[in-house]
Design a protein around this motif. Structure first.
Motif, PDB file in Angstrom:
ATOM      1  N   LEU A  53       0.837  -1.200   0.000  1.00  0.00           N
ATOM      2  CA  LEU A  53       0.000   0.000   0.000  1.00  0.00           C
ATOM      3  C   LEU A  53       0.875   1.254   0.000  1.00  0.00           C
ATOM      4  O   LEU A  53       2.042   1.218   0.376  1.00  0.00           O
ATOM      5  CB  LEU A  53      -0.932  -0.006   1.216  1.00  0.00           C
ATOM      6  N   ALA A  54       0.295   2.351  -0.427  1.00  0.00           N
ATOM      7  CA  ALA A  54       1.019   3.614  -0.577  1.00  0.00           C
ATOM      8  C   ALA A  54       1.407   4.213   0.777  1.00  0.00           C
ATOM      9  O   ALA A  54       0.685   4.082   1.764  1.00  0.00           O
ATOM     10  CB  ALA A  54       0.161   4.605  -1.353  1.00  0.00           C
ATOM     11  N   VAL A  55       2.546   4.883   0.792  1.00  0.00           N
ATOM     12  CA  VAL A  55       3.017   5.608   1.976  1.00  0.00           C
ATOM     13  C   VAL A  55       2.297   6.952   2.029  1.00  0.00           C
ATOM     14  O   VAL A  55       2.300   7.710   1.054  1.00  0.00           O
ATOM     15  CB  VAL A  55       4.552   5.821   1.903  1.00  0.00           C
ATOM     16  N   ARG A  56       1.657   7.254   3.156  1.00  0.00           N
ATOM     17  CA  ARG A  56       0.972   8.531   3.311  1.00  0.00           C
ATOM     18  C   ARG A  56       1.442   9.290   4.552  1.00  0.00           C
ATOM     19  O   ARG A  56       1.093  10.431   4.756  1.00  0.00           O
ATOM     20  CB  ARG A  56      -0.547   8.328   3.379  1.00  0.00           C
ATOM     21  N   SER A  70       1.949   4.044   6.666  1.00  0.00           N
ATOM     22  CA  SER A  70       0.556   4.499   6.651  1.00  0.00           C
ATOM     23  C   SER A  70      -0.209   3.751   7.724  1.00  0.00           C
ATOM     24  O   SER A  70       0.257   2.736   8.237  1.00  0.00           O
ATOM     25  CB  SER A  70      -0.094   4.239   5.284  1.00  0.00           C
ATOM     26  N   ASP A  71      -1.399   4.260   8.056  1.00  0.00           N
ATOM     27  CA  ASP A  71      -2.300   3.613   9.012  1.00  0.00           C
ATOM     28  C   ASP A  71      -3.600   3.297   8.259  1.00  0.00           C
ATOM     29  O   ASP A  71      -4.600   4.000   8.408  1.00  0.00           O
ATOM     30  CB  ASP A  71      -2.588   4.541  10.202  1.00  0.00           C
ATOM     31  N   PRO A  72      -3.573   2.241   7.424  1.00  0.00           N
ATOM     32  CA  PRO A  72      -4.696   2.022   6.520  1.00  0.00           C
ATOM     33  C   PRO A  72      -5.953   1.410   7.147  1.00  0.00           C
ATOM     34  O   PRO A  72      -5.872   0.664   8.129  1.00  0.00           O
ATOM     35  CB  PRO A  72      -4.120   1.057   5.481  1.00  0.00           C
ATOM     36  N   TYR A  73      -7.077   1.780   6.547  1.00  0.00           N
ATOM     37  CA  TYR A  73      -8.344   1.093   6.794  1.00  0.00           C
ATOM     38  C   TYR A  73      -9.115   1.120   5.486  1.00  0.00           C
ATOM     39  O   TYR A  73      -8.791   1.892   4.574  1.00  0.00           O
ATOM     40  CB  TYR A  73      -9.131   1.733   7.942  1.00  0.00           C
ATOM     41  N   ILE A  74     -10.107   0.246   5.369  1.00  0.00           N
ATOM     42  CA  ILE A  74     -10.857   0.104   4.121  1.00  0.00           C
ATOM     43  C   ILE A  74     -12.324   0.415   4.361  1.00  0.00           C
ATOM     44  O   ILE A  74     -12.895  -0.003   5.377  1.00  0.00           O
ATOM     45  CB  ILE A  74     -10.694  -1.320   3.552  1.00  0.00           C
ATOM     46  N   VAL A  75     -12.912   1.132   3.410  1.00  0.00           N
ATOM     47  CA  VAL A  75     -14.342   1.409   3.424  1.00  0.00           C
ATOM     48  C   VAL A  75     -14.954   0.722   2.206  1.00  0.00           C
ATOM     49  O   VAL A  75     -14.461   0.895   1.081  1.00  0.00           O
ATOM     50  CB  VAL A  75     -14.629   2.931   3.369  1.00  0.00           C
ATOM     51  N   ILE A  76     -15.996  -0.071   2.433  1.00  0.00           N
ATOM     52  CA  ILE A  76     -16.733  -0.739   1.353  1.00  0.00           C
ATOM     53  C   ILE A  76     -18.062  -0.005   1.212  1.00  0.00           C
ATOM     54  O   ILE A  76     -18.724   0.280   2.220  1.00  0.00           O
ATOM     55  CB  ILE A  76     -17.015  -2.227   1.727  1.00  0.00           C
ATOM     56  N   HIS A  93      -5.444   6.699   8.140  1.00  0.00           N
ATOM     57  CA  HIS A  93      -6.006   7.399   9.294  1.00  0.00           C
ATOM     58  C   HIS A  93      -5.002   8.424   9.818  1.00  0.00           C
ATOM     59  O   HIS A  93      -3.835   8.106  10.038  1.00  0.00           O
ATOM     60  CB  HIS A  93      -6.341   6.392  10.394  1.00  0.00           C
ATOM     61  N   ASP A  94      -5.466   9.646   9.989  1.00  0.00           N
ATOM     62  CA  ASP A  94      -4.647  10.706  10.574  1.00  0.00           C
ATOM     63  C   ASP A  94      -5.373  11.274  11.782  1.00  0.00           C
ATOM     64  O   ASP A  94      -6.589  11.479  11.745  1.00  0.00           O
ATOM     65  CB  ASP A  94      -4.398  11.829   9.556  1.00  0.00           C
TER      66      ASP A  94
END
Length: 165
Positions: A18-21, A26-32, A74-75
């Motif tokens: 996944l991309a670095v943000r 990054s602190d990723p989460y997914i929304v469907i 997530h920020d």
């Protein structure tokens, strides 16, 4: 029941590259999303290759609507950053469910869907009869981002009194 066709269980397996943000992560989460519904995973802190293994369930009313997946970072002190998105149609999966497959051996591949400009598949997706259920494994290449893929698995849940046909 407001034209409910059934329930779709989406197992969010993992994210890959996944991309670095943030600074170097990054602190990723997914929304469907499907229509007006939305479900979201938990946040995976500091992980570019998160293993969610989390099930999200949505009600299916309109089988023609695409399923949309978005990844966010997530920020705490600002708006969450987008990390890409993907969408796909459920039609091939639903066609597999409509077949009468009770006598087919577990592990039988019903349909293969090739990656194309019309879908976000990173590789061929198989719709399989597995353990008395139709299952679709998908590896989705994220759009609108420099890199990243998300692996998911679809399961259909029949609801008494509802009919997919």
């Amino acid at each position: 029941m407001n034209n409910l066709k059934g329930l779709l269980r989406i197992r969010i397996k993992r994210g890959v590259n996944l991309a670095v943000r943030d600074i170097n992560t990054s602190d990723p989460y997914i929304v469907i999303r499907m229509g007006k519904q939305k479900a979201k995973t938990r946040i995976m802190e500091r992980d570019l290759n998160p293993e969610w293994n989390e099930d999200l369930t949505i009600f299916v009313y309109d089988t023609k609507l695409p399923l949309k997946l978005e990844v966010f970072d997530h920020d705490f002190f600002s708006t969450d950053d987008k990390m890409g998105d993907a969408e796909f149609q459920l039609q091939p999966f639903l066609e597999g469910i409509k077949m009468n497959l009770k006598s087919v051996p577990s592990g039988t591949v019903i349909t293969r869907i090739k990656p194309s400009k019309l879908n976000c598949l990173a590789e061929e997706s198989c719709i399989t009869w597995r353990d008395s259920a139709v299952v679709q494994d998908l590896c989705l290449r994220l759009r609108n981002v420099e890199c990243g893929e998300v692996e998911i698995e679809l399961h259909w849940i029949d609801v008494p009194g509802c009919n997919l046909v």
